[in-house]
Design an enzyme around this catalytic site. Structure first.
Site, PDB file in Angstrom:
ATOM      1  CB  ALA A 188       7.752   2.413   8.916  1.00 12.63           C
ATOM      2  CB  VAL A 201     -12.419 -13.685  11.910  1.00  6.23           C
ATOM      3  CG1 VAL A 201     -12.889 -13.816  13.361  1.00  6.23           C
ATOM      4  CG2 VAL A 201     -11.061 -14.338  11.729  1.00  6.23           C
ATOM      5  CG  ASP A 253      -2.636   0.039   9.949  1.00  6.30           C
ATOM      6  OD1 ASP A 253      -1.526   0.411  10.373  1.00  6.30           O
ATOM      7  OD2 ASP A 253      -2.968   0.110   8.754  1.00  6.30           O
ATOM      8  CD  GLN A 258      -3.020  -1.136   2.179  1.00  9.37           C
ATOM      9  OE1 GLN A 258      -3.417  -0.096   2.693  1.00  9.37           O
ATOM     10  NE2 GLN A 258      -3.440  -2.328   2.576  1.00  9.37           N
ATOM     11  CE  LYS A 303      -4.645   3.171  14.300  1.00 10.03           C
ATOM     12  NZ  LYS A 303      -4.186   2.083  15.171  1.00 10.03           N
ATOM     13  CB  THR A 304       3.413   3.926   8.958  1.00  7.91           C
ATOM     14  OG1 THR A 304       4.384   3.530   9.950  1.00  7.91           O
ATOM     15  CG2 THR A 304       2.920   5.332   9.262  1.00  7.91           C
ATOM     16  CB  CYS A 359       0.040   6.354   5.404  1.00 12.09           C
ATOM     17  SG  CYS A 359       1.413   7.267   4.673  1.00 12.09           S
ATOM     18  CB  CYS A 386       5.289   9.662   7.572  1.00 10.59           C
ATOM     19  SG  CYS A 386       4.077  10.235   6.368  1.00 10.59           S
TER      20      CYS A 386
END
Length: 422
Positions: A322, A91, A311, A56, A319-320, A174, A354
């Site tokens: 990395a 799930v 995330d 992404q 939330k990345t 991101c 980022c």
């Protein structure tokens, strides 16, 4: 029952597993690979209904004409670690007191350890009129594999008019991506001498350009360079595709709200985001719907044989991808210790990164820990990341995709070895 095994030589039809991993995205695959690099004989199954696995972070560059869409996607079967099984189901619900996961086909899986890597939900429908408007009338988003090429089409075709870029309330994955789209688009228009004919506006639901103040001065130089008008406390709440109108709710200084309507020729939307329904409505969630984990060990706050990664976690980091790359070895190490009857021993420090693509060929590489503490990986090389760098662009375009596909998803923990918990 339906089994799709990544490696056809492995047959594992048991309903009891050492480790069940929910989610085959970056976090789930990386953690599974890190686990198997430590203990190759673990009986692990990954639960994910998707056919494709996406890189992404590359979609920003698809939207800027740098990457082709196919560079950011692989069949899910190609990224499932060889020694893990894959169940192509969703799930349905969790039964943590019995250490059990129930799938969409009502199959029950028992586990010794559960790793939840369920990602984040893009809530397109939270913006009235948006789902049916996407991909037409100049409305696009780099948050979608299907739409990122349309972004590039719109950017190259726009000769004059108004281009609006939006950012919803945090948390989002991101958080720099909405403005990355803005900078790369504006750079193209500048290079093609169209900038003076295009009115660029950034509407942000928050009150700051970026959450770590050290990076804001350099970003503001680009805001001025591209003559961008900034509008904080403006949240996109509706879109009228036919009249090409974006409707914002503005929160004023006295906390009252008013409706603002703006016409556009190009509208790049970042959708609101929240935890997936099956997590939000489960016994594993905190009051905000996120997986409730300790911020250091990433162990669940209530169930000691459950860990979170990526995330979905309640942790206050960016939330990345990395962040997931740094979290995966921590969870792998701690899960191994817990399987052996011990407590977690290593900790995640909140690292997030980022790469802010401020122009084609230059990036401000923002790296930081919990609390917004600046933490460059290569101190001195990139001016602590606070200034634009061609080296950082090379890292984003050439190095990081290779690290993702050939290191992170393979359990090779380049610059990601876990540190001992304090």
């Amino acid at each position: 029952m339906s089994h799709l095994i990544a490696n056809p030589t492995i047959e594992n039809k048991a309903s009891h597993y050492d480790v069940v991993v929910v989610g085959g995205g970056a976090a789930g695959i990386a953690t599974t690979a890190s686990l198997l690099s430590r203990e190759p004989h673990l009986n692990i199954v990954i639960i994910d209904p998707a056919n494709c696995h996406y890189y992404q972070p590359g979609w920003t560059l698809v939207g800027a004409g740098v990457f082709k869409p196919q560079q950011t996607a692989k069949p899910m079967a190609d990224v499932i670690p060889n020694k893990a099984s894959w169940l192509k189901h969703a799930v349905k619900y969790f039964n943590p007191k019995q250490s059990q996961v129930i799938l969409s086909n009502n199959q029950a899986l028992n586990y010794r350890m559960l790793i939840v890597a369920a990602g984040i939900k893009l809530d397109w429908a939270a913006i009235e009129g948006l789902p049916q408007a996407l991909g037409r009338q100049g409305i696009t988003s780099n948050y979608s594999f299907e739409l990122a090429p349309y972004t590039w089409q719109l950017v190259t075709q726009l000769k004059s008019g108004r281009a609006i870029f939006t950012q919803p309330p945090l948390p989002i994955k991101c958080a720099g991506a909405p403005q990355k789209a803005l900078y790369l688009s504006a750079d193209y228009w500048k290079q093609h001498k169209r900038l003076s004919n295009i009115d660029i506006a950034f509407y942000n639901a928050g009150d700051a350009l970026f959450g770590v103040k050290e990076y804001v001065p350099a970003l503001m130089q680009y805001i001025q360079k591209y003559s961008v008008s900034l509008h904080f406390k403006h949240n996109l709440t509706a879109v009228d595709a036919n009249s090409k109108t974006a409707i914002f709710t503005q929160t004023t200084a006295d906390a009252s709200q008013k409706i603002i309507e703006k016409s556009f020729d190009l509208l790049h939307v970042c959708p609101p985001q929240l935890a997936p329904d099956f997590i939000r409505n489960s016994p594993l969630a905190d009051k905000n719907g996120w997986l409730s984990v300790y911020p250091d060990t990433l162990q669940h706050t209530q169930y000691s044989n459950i860990f979170g990664v990526g995330d979905i976690c309640s942790t206050p980091n960016a939330k990345t991808a990395a962040a997931a790359r740094k979290q995966a070895p921590v969870v792998a190490e701690n899960v191994i210790h817990c399987l052996n009857g011990n407590n977690p021993t290593v900790a995640y420090n909140g690292y997030g990164s980022c790469p802010l693509t401020v122009e084609r060929g230059k990036i401000i590489l923002a790296e930081f820990l919990y609390g917004g503490k600046v933490a460059p990986t290569f101190p001195g090389w990139l001016n602590e990341g606070t200034q634009p760098s061609r080296l950082a662009w090379h890292l984003k375009q050439k190095v990081l995709p290779a690290v993702y596909w050939h290191a992170m998803l393979k359990g090779r923990e380049w610059l990601a070895k876990p540190s001992k918990a304090k």
